[in-house]
Scaffold this active site. Structure first.
Site, mmCIF file in Angstrom:
data_model
loop_
_atom_site.group_PDB
_atom_site.id
_atom_site.type_symbol
_atom_site.label_atom_id
_atom_site.label_comp_id
_atom_site.label_asym_id
_atom_site.label_seq_id
_atom_site.Cartn_x
_atom_site.Cartn_y
_atom_site.Cartn_z
ATOM 1 N N GLY A 4 -39.833 -37.580 -35.980
ATOM 2 C CA GLY A 4 -40.305 -39.264 -35.577
ATOM 3 C C GLY A 4 -39.228 -40.000 -34.625
ATOM 4 O O GLY A 4 -39.502 -40.665 -33.901
ATOM 5 N N GLU B 205 -35.402 -44.564 -37.268
ATOM 6 C CA GLU B 205 -35.509 -44.644 -37.560
ATOM 7 C C GLU B 205 -36.839 -45.025 -36.626
ATOM 8 O O GLU B 205 -36.727 -45.863 -35.526
ATOM 9 C CB GLU B 205 -35.981 -45.328 -38.821
ATOM 10 N N ASP B 206 -37.946 -44.258 -36.714
ATOM 11 C CA ASP B 206 -39.099 -44.197 -35.356
ATOM 12 C C ASP B 206 -39.550 -45.703 -36.331
ATOM 13 O O ASP B 206 -39.933 -46.476 -35.327
ATOM 14 C CB ASP B 206 -39.647 -43.122 -35.259
ATOM 15 N N ASP C 42 -42.444 -48.872 -42.425
ATOM 16 C CA ASP C 42 -43.700 -49.286 -43.147
ATOM 17 C C ASP C 42 -43.702 -49.313 -45.037
ATOM 18 O O ASP C 42 -42.643 -50.945 -45.267
ATOM 19 C CB ASP C 42 -44.254 -47.870 -43.905
ATOM 20 N N LYS D 46 -42.611 -52.907 -40.098
ATOM 21 C CA LYS D 46 -44.554 -53.651 -40.729
ATOM 22 C C LYS D 46 -44.068 -54.460 -41.775
ATOM 23 O O LYS D 46 -43.986 -54.293 -43.058
ATOM 24 C CB LYS D 46 -44.856 -52.438 -41.087
ATOM 25 N N PHE E 148 -52.277 -47.680 -38.418
ATOM 26 C CA PHE E 148 -51.884 -46.887 -38.061
ATOM 27 C C PHE E 148 -51.631 -46.458 -36.718
ATOM 28 O O PHE E 148 -52.014 -47.045 -36.142
ATOM 29 C CB PHE E 148 -52.670 -45.407 -38.655
ATOM 30 N N ASP F 108 -46.246 -39.229 -35.005
ATOM 31 C CA ASP F 108 -47.798 -38.570 -34.802
ATOM 32 C C ASP F 108 -48.761 -38.907 -35.550
ATOM 33 O O ASP F 108 -48.376 -39.392 -36.805
ATOM 34 C CB ASP F 108 -46.849 -37.107 -35.059
ATOM 35 N N ARG G 277 -47.031 -37.093 -30.541
ATOM 36 C CA ARG G 277 -45.905 -37.659 -30.631
ATOM 37 C C ARG G 277 -45.354 -38.271 -28.927
ATOM 38 O O ARG G 277 -44.108 -38.585 -28.812
ATOM 39 C CB ARG G 277 -44.496 -36.545 -31.208
HETATM 40 P P1 5GP Z 1 -42.176 -45.656 -45.473
HETATM 41 O O1 5GP Z 1 -43.382 -46.779 -46.156
HETATM 42 O O2 5GP Z 1 -41.331 -44.899 -46.564
HETATM 43 O O3 5GP Z 1 -41.540 -46.812 -44.739
HETATM 44 O O4 5GP Z 1 -42.596 -44.606 -44.304
HETATM 45 C C1 5GP Z 1 -42.643 -43.027 -44.683
HETATM 46 C C2 5GP Z 1 -42.790 -42.076 -43.212
HETATM 47 O O5 5GP Z 1 -44.220 -42.819 -43.324
HETATM 48 C C3 5GP Z 1 -42.319 -42.618 -42.284
HETATM 49 O O6 5GP Z 1 -41.115 -42.339 -41.814
HETATM 50 C C4 5GP Z 1 -43.237 -41.949 -40.981
HETATM 51 O O7 5GP Z 1 -43.268 -41.016 -41.177
HETATM 52 C C5 5GP Z 1 -44.391 -42.575 -41.825
HETATM 53 N N1 5GP Z 1 -45.336 -44.127 -41.476
HETATM 54 C C6 5GP Z 1 -45.540 -44.812 -41.613
HETATM 55 N N2 5GP Z 1 -46.607 -45.531 -41.029
HETATM 56 C C7 5GP Z 1 -47.169 -45.177 -40.064
HETATM 57 C C8 5GP Z 1 -47.507 -45.479 -38.915
HETATM 58 O O8 5GP Z 1 -48.465 -46.208 -38.412
HETATM 59 N N3 5GP Z 1 -47.735 -44.182 -37.816
HETATM 60 C C9 5GP Z 1 -47.250 -43.198 -38.119
HETATM 61 N N4 5GP Z 1 -47.111 -41.731 -37.203
HETATM 62 N N5 5GP Z 1 -46.422 -42.998 -39.410
HETATM 63 C C10 5GP Z 1 -46.190 -43.508 -39.976
#
Ligand code: 5GP
Length: 181
Positions: free
Chosen positions: A48, A102-103, A106, A134, A155, A162, A168
């Site tokens: 991402g 990072e992209d 969350d 977030k 989301f 993606d 993407r």
């Molecule tokens: P974490 O919850 O571990 O911070 O996020 C894990 C992964 O969930 C992120 O790296 C990403 O790949 C995916 N993710 C979380 N929120 C979103 C979102 O709003 N959109 C997309 N496309 N991926 C998300």
């Protein structure tokens, strides 16, 4: 920008490419100031982060290097549930200033685990730069140092992010529509 359908879901325009790139300008300026006189190593987290990493990197005026890492997440037997591995990451980071790119952050579970894995390799410092954050979903205390844009708990896709492989390439960030389908 208009509504786009990716697989079974619909996404509507949320942040324009111009708004996102203005935020990237700001983060790049922060990083240029913070690392003046250093030579940090940027580590982009695939898939991402490739768009954000490129936009950020071309705005850096300090001496710097970049590499990429892919993470594998799978459900292990540990109490934390999800285990993350750095795939094929052989870079020596001992004594280096490292910035993980990072992209999106969350819950933060992924980045916090990546940081633990990197700290085992004894870098001089590790900071995080993320395109999106977030805050309402974040479950950890670890500071996220450089945030381009904070968003609510929705989301989103676009600019590298993606939905099941698609979206993407969208310019700007799209969010899922309220009716979803
Ligand atoms: P974490 O919850 O571990 O911070 O996020 C894990 C992964 O969930 C992120 O790296 C990403 O790949 C995916 N993710 C979380 N929120 C979103 C979102 O709003 N959109 C997309 N496309 N991926 C998300």
């Amino acid at each position: 920008m208009s509504v786009v359908r990716l697989h079974e879901l619909e996404f509507e325009p949320y942040l324009s490419e111009g708004e996102v790139l203005a935020a990237v300008d700001r983060v790049a300026a922060e990083i240029n100031t913070h690392y003046a006189g250093e030579r940090p190593l940027f580590i982009g987290v695939l898939n991402g982060a490739f768009v954000f990493a490129a936009e950020l990197f071309k705005r850096l005026t300090i001496e710097c290097e970049i590499t990429f890492v892919k993470v594998a997440s799978y459900h292990g037997t540990s109490s934390s549930g999800t285990v993350t591995d750095l795939i094929g990451f052989n870079e020596r980071i001992e004594g280096r200033h490292v910035v993980v790119v990072e992209d999106i952050v969350d819950t933060g579970n992924t980045i916090v685990h990546i940081l633990e894995l990197l700290r085992d390799r004894h870098p001089a410092s590790v900071r995080v730069a993320t395109l999106l954050f977030k805050p309402d979903a974040y479950k950890h205390q670890v500071p996220i140092d450089h945030v381009a844009l904070s968003i609510p708990n929705v989301f989103v896709v676009g600019m590298g992010l993606d939905h099941d492989g698609l979206g993407r390439n969208l310019r700007g960030i799209h969010r899922i529509t309220s009716h979803g389908k």
